[in-house]
Write a protein that holds these residues in place. Structure first.
Motif, PDB file in Angstrom:
ATOM      1  N   GLN B 211       0.815  -1.215   0.000  1.00  0.00           N
ATOM      2  CA  GLN B 211       0.000   0.000   0.000  1.00  0.00           C
ATOM      3  C   GLN B 211       0.843   1.256   0.000  1.00  0.00           C
ATOM      4  N   ILE B 212       2.115   1.160   0.437  1.00  0.00           N
ATOM      5  CA  ILE B 212       2.964   2.348   0.455  1.00  0.00           C
ATOM      6  C   ILE B 212       4.049   2.294  -0.616  1.00  0.00           C
ATOM      7  N   HIS B 213       3.919   1.367  -1.540  1.00  0.00           N
ATOM      8  CA  HIS B 213       4.912   1.206  -2.616  1.00  0.00           C
ATOM      9  C   HIS B 213       4.586   2.238  -3.700  1.00  0.00           C
ATOM     10  N   VAL B 214       5.142   3.433  -3.532  1.00  0.00           N
ATOM     11  CA  VAL B 214       4.729   4.583  -4.337  1.00  0.00           C
ATOM     12  C   VAL B 214       5.022   4.385  -5.826  1.00  0.00           C
ATOM     13  N   MET B 215       6.203   3.884  -6.143  1.00  0.00           N
ATOM     14  CA  MET B 215       6.562   3.721  -7.563  1.00  0.00           C
ATOM     15  C   MET B 215       5.641   2.707  -8.232  1.00  0.00           C
ATOM     16  N   ASP B 216       5.270   1.666  -7.497  1.00  0.00           N
ATOM     17  CA  ASP B 216       4.334   0.687  -8.056  1.00  0.00           C
ATOM     18  C   ASP B 216       2.970   1.325  -8.302  1.00  0.00           C
ATOM     19  N   HIS B 217       2.551   2.183  -7.361  1.00  0.00           N
ATOM     20  CA  HIS B 217       1.270   2.871  -7.552  1.00  0.00           C
ATOM     21  C   HIS B 217       1.275   3.664  -8.844  1.00  0.00           C
ATOM     22  N   LEU B 218       2.379   4.399  -9.027  1.00  0.00           N
ATOM     23  CA  LEU B 218       2.431   5.290 -10.189  1.00  0.00           C
ATOM     24  C   LEU B 218       2.555   4.508 -11.490  1.00  0.00           C
ATOM     25  N   GLN B 219       3.457   3.532 -11.535  1.00  0.00           N
ATOM     26  CA  GLN B 219       3.769   2.878 -12.805  1.00  0.00           C
ATOM     27  C   GLN B 219       2.819   1.742 -13.142  1.00  0.00           C
ATOM     28  N   SER B 220       2.279   1.078 -12.105  1.00  0.00           N
ATOM     29  CA  SER B 220       1.437  -0.086 -12.394  1.00  0.00           C
ATOM     30  C   SER B 220      -0.045   0.174 -12.216  1.00  0.00           C
ATOM     31  N   TRP B 221      -0.388   1.286 -11.599  1.00  0.00           N
ATOM     32  CA  TRP B 221      -1.815   1.536 -11.362  1.00  0.00           C
ATOM     33  C   TRP B 221      -2.262   2.828 -12.034  1.00  0.00           C
ATOM     34  N   PHE B 222      -1.814   3.948 -11.501  1.00  0.00           N
ATOM     35  CA  PHE B 222      -2.291   5.219 -12.035  1.00  0.00           C
ATOM     36  C   PHE B 222      -1.980   5.366 -13.517  1.00  0.00           C
ATOM     37  N   SER B 223      -0.753   5.047 -13.922  1.00  0.00           N
ATOM     38  CA  SER B 223      -0.406   5.271 -15.329  1.00  0.00           C
ATOM     39  C   SER B 223      -1.077   4.259 -16.251  1.00  0.00           C
ATOM     40  N   ARG B 224      -1.659   3.203 -15.700  1.00  0.00           N
ATOM     41  CA  ARG B 224      -2.372   2.212 -16.530  1.00  0.00           C
ATOM     42  C   ARG B 224      -3.846   2.555 -16.660  1.00  0.00           C
ATOM     43  N   GLY B 225      -4.294   3.579 -15.954  1.00  0.00           N
ATOM     44  CA  GLY B 225      -5.712   3.928 -16.008  1.00  0.00           C
ATOM     45  C   GLY B 225      -6.529   3.267 -14.915  1.00  0.00           C
TER      46      GLY B 225
END
Lengths: 534, 256
Positions: B211-225
């Motif tokens: 839940q606090i893995h910021v780079m994963d949030h950005l690259q695997s979630w937010f940037s994927r839509g």
């Protein structure tokens, strides 16, 4: 002292407050991660990360049965490219890996405890990867392995399916590979393999479904009637169908019935793909005996433009109650600018977008997904009014639209050439015609009905299988009574490509390197000057 | 709330009329220009696809630098400058509520941080035109990527405000903020493989780290839509957490 104590007490209170606040922050973060509380919004245009209701239901069923789906990935790192082709191919491979990793992340999130996804990297976890590869007896590279087992089971006892994520062949994507003999225009850029459609959800969910079904039905492909091959990879063969049957838990074998003279006891389904010779009476009797004992058959008899290669199959037809004509059926092509108008003939009229039965279990889910197969070489078939006893025929499983007609043909030098440019003016010449007919045959022994699906068009050749394969699999799963495998189309999406020319690249560079920073610099000077004036 | 608006307007004006912010923007956009220009040159020979372009555009090195370094620079002056000049005493003895001041300063930094990102959105729309990329960009994943960047940036802004409230040294305030942002972006990814070994005995620890893995949030979630409210909650509660700490830091000083 008291001043020191006061300061200490004050700082202690601050520290305690900070600890409490940290605990509250982390606690709220954990709470918000619970499936009951969180929501996932898919804002991609094709909703590519939103599962179909069928996949959602499948994952819920697996969780309810206390089973676990384990998905192991074995992706090999792409080497350094040494030429243009390799750069494209390795880029394509990485794209397939990335799309599959994204999809598996969604399976992991959505599936909760019922789905476990693990990536094995031979570089960083040599022992772990090697152990798992041996456990699975894996021979291929660039695969994902879908396993299904109970929670209490040892992972070695779980049944598994291997899906290739290699760019060719690929089970999770449709890759457009330009034909080697395709002529290239002078000055045109070289054509390379490209990713056309990604259909990972369909492949993975189908693999999970097939693992839930016990037993291995056997399909015997009849030989000796001038039929199409299931062995070679040429465009005009049925290799892809045979492979897909194997991948979804069917045993696939050949049956040279004319030589053996008997149908094996373990046969579940007989299949005959586009015969060009008549089935002798003796063989037809053997087939009908098999069907009357509860056997099943898939008979694909489409139109051939070569004279003498359109057998009537009368020995089967007289028992089942069908008559195959010698003519091709065409369908008017709708005008996109005026879809409600009747349409026109022409070369495209031989490619027919068929209509699926909305309620039959073979086609219901596909129909609901708004998916329709495109068939070609549709052959005329008639059902005589007088039906044979004990045989019921449903001609509406798959049909054409209302504007199908039978073109006049020219027969010349051994070819049959339908005249598609002269379509009838009178409405009376048009009708809906059958593409697939389902025959139910009362059994002579036991209670299991025999069934035959007569498919009178070409739809499942290698070159068409990617598009129409779902219908073929639904028919075979239905005949094998694997109803739970009869499926809807999974979500699949096309990837939008970007192709730039040098001029565009230069404009982009000029805008981003000179235009924007230059504009901001001017703005900063203006702000500085304005501030000085103030 | 008057104090909040007054503080916000004053601080925002100081950001907008300071050449420093613009110079930072010029350097970052120049760096970004070279990155995207290089991507465009590669695409001429290799081709690409829309997803990769959006990912490259919004998760590029310049974007990561922007969210790692710009918020600490913006917030270094929030309270450290006032402590250094002594004007914090005036602020603390005034009949104003500390949380309003904190919110006002954070709000101004947040608004200016957003203003720095707006040109990239307009640029993206311009780049999708026929003269440049000539593609139909799906703005769903684009907007979700921006949401991710803004959420991460706002968390670092809030942390920067807190660090700034602890010192009167501008350099220390900046370094503290940068250390926090680099730690936030790098540490969860580095520690997660080790933490994964605890998954059987302490599964909640693995959940927390993911839940606090910021780079994963950005690259695997937010940037994927994909917008996950669970992950968004980490940032929203994190901003509240640091603003709370900043407030009690100010209050503690007031008590002295």
């Amino acid at each position: 002292m008291s001043d020191w104590a006061t300061k200490f007490a004050g700082r202690l209170v601050l520290v305690l407050l900070a600890i409490l606040a940290t605990a509250a922050w982390l606690g709220l973060t954990l709470f918000a991660s619970r499936p009951a509380v969180r929501a996932l919004f898919d804002v991609t245009p094709e909703a590519r990360y939103t599962f179909t209701p069928e996949t959602d239901a499948l994952l819920d069923e697996i969780a309810a049965e206390d089973k676990v789906v384990r998905i192991d990935t074995f992706f090999e790192p792409t080497p350094v490219a040494t030429n243009e082709l390799e750069r494209h191919v390795y880029g394509l491979q990485r794209r397939i890996f990335n799309l599959t990793s994204d999809l598996l992340r969604i399976y992991d999130e959505r599936g909760g405890d019922a789905v476990q996804v693990k990536s094995y990297d031979r570089r960083s976890d040599v022992e772990g990867a090697r152990a798992r590869i041996q456990e699975l007896d894996l021979k291929q590279r660039n695969v994902i392995v879908v396993s299904l087992g109970s929670r209490s089971d040892d992972s070695r006892r779980a049944r598994s399916k291997v899906l290739s994520v290699h760019w060719n062949p690929c089970d999770v994507a449709q890759v457009d590979i330009p034909a080697r003999d395709r002529p290239q225009m002078p000055g045109a850029s070289a054509q390379y393999p490209t990713l056309d459609v990604y259909k990972g959800e369909e492949a993975i969910s189908t693999a999970i479904r097939s693992l839930r079904v016990e037993g291995t039905p056997t399909v015997y492909f009849l030989q000796g009637y001038g039929e199409s091959s299931i062995r070679d990879g040429a465009a005009a063969s049925y290799y892809a169908l045979a492979q897909r049957l194997r991948n979804t838990g069917f045993e696939v074998r050949d049956l040279p019935l004319r030589q053996t003279g008997r149908i094996p006891d373990d046969a579940t389904i007989l299949a005959l793909m586009e015969p060009t010779r008549e089935i002798p009476e003796r063989d037809a009797e053997l087939i009908m005996e098999f069907i009357r004992r509860g056997g099943r058959m898939f008979l694909n008899a489409s139109f051939s433009p070569i004279e003498g290669r359109n057998p009537s199959l009368r020995n089967l037809g007289s028992v089942l109650g069908f008559e195959l004509g010698n003519d091709m059926v065409a369908h008017l092509v709708a005008d996109p600018s005026n879809p409600t108008a009747r349409g026109r003939g022409g070369v495209q009229a031989q490619h027919i977008v068929a209509e699926l039965h909305p309620n039959h279990s073979v086609t219901r889910l596909l129909h609901a997904s708004r998916w329709a197969p495109t068939v070609t070489g549709l052959r005329e078939v008639k059902l005589p009014t007088e039906r044979p006893e004990g045989v019921f025929a449903d001609p509406s499983l798959v049909m054409t639209g209302p504007w199908s007609w039978i073109p006049r043909t020219r027969r010349d030098a051994g070819t049959i050439d339908p005249d598609l440019s002269a379509w009838p003016r009178s409405d009376g010449a048009y009708a809906k015609r059958s593409v697939a007919i389902l025959f139910d045959v009362d059994p002579t022994e036991g209670s299991r009905k025999g069934q035959v699906v007569l498919f009178t068009a070409t739809a499942f050749l290698n070159q068409m299988f990617e598009q129409n394969g779902l219908l073929a699999m639904n028919i075979f799963n239905y005949l094998a009574e694997r109803r739970e495998l009869v499926t809807a189309a999974g979500s699949r999406f096309r990837t939008s490509r970007i192709a730039l020319v040098e001029a565009q690249s230069e404009r982009i560079g000029a805008l981003l390197i000179y235009g924007v920073p230059g504009g901001l610099l001017l703005l900063s000077f203006a702000v500085f000057w304005f501030r000085r004036r103030l | 709330m008057n104090v909040f608006w007054t503080t916000l307007k004053r601080e925002l004006m100081s950001y907008l009329f300071s050449p420093t912010g613009y110079l930072i923007a010029v350097l970052l956009y120049l760096f970004r220009g070279f990155e995207i220009g290089a991507w465009a040159k590669r695409t001429v020979y290799l081709g690409s696809n829309v997803d990769d372009f959006v990912f490259s555009y919004l998760s590029s090195s310049s974007s990561l630098i922007m969210i790692a370094f710009v918020p600490p620079i913006l917030t270094m002056r929030c309270f450290a400058e006032e402590r250094r000049t002594g004007s914090i005493e005036v602020l603390l003895t005034a009949p104003v509520r500390s949380w309003e001041v904190v919110l006002g300063k954070f709000g101004a930094a947040f608004v200016f941080f957003n203003i720095l990102w707006w040109p990239t959105l307009v640029l993206l729309w311009v780049l999708s035109g026929d003269a440049f990329l000539g593609v139909d960009l799906a703005f769903g994943p684009v907007l979700s990527s921006y949401l991710g960047l803004i959420l991460i940036g706002s968390l670092i802004l809030a942390a920067g405000c807190f660090v700034s409230s602890l010192t009167d040294n501008l350099l220390l305030a900046t370094l503290g903020g940068i250390l926090f942002s680099l730690g936030l972006m790098a540490l969860p990814g580095l520690l997660l493989p080790s933490v994964a070994l605890l998954s059987e005995d302490y599964p909640f620890v693995v959940t927390l780290f993911s839940q606090i893995h910021v780079m994963d949030h950005l690259q695997s979630w937010f940037s994927r839509g994909l917008i996950d409210t669970g992950r968004c909650a980490f940032y929203v509660t994190g901003v509240a957490f640091f603003l709370f700490l900043t407030t009690i830091s100010l209050e503690a000083r007031r008590w002295r």
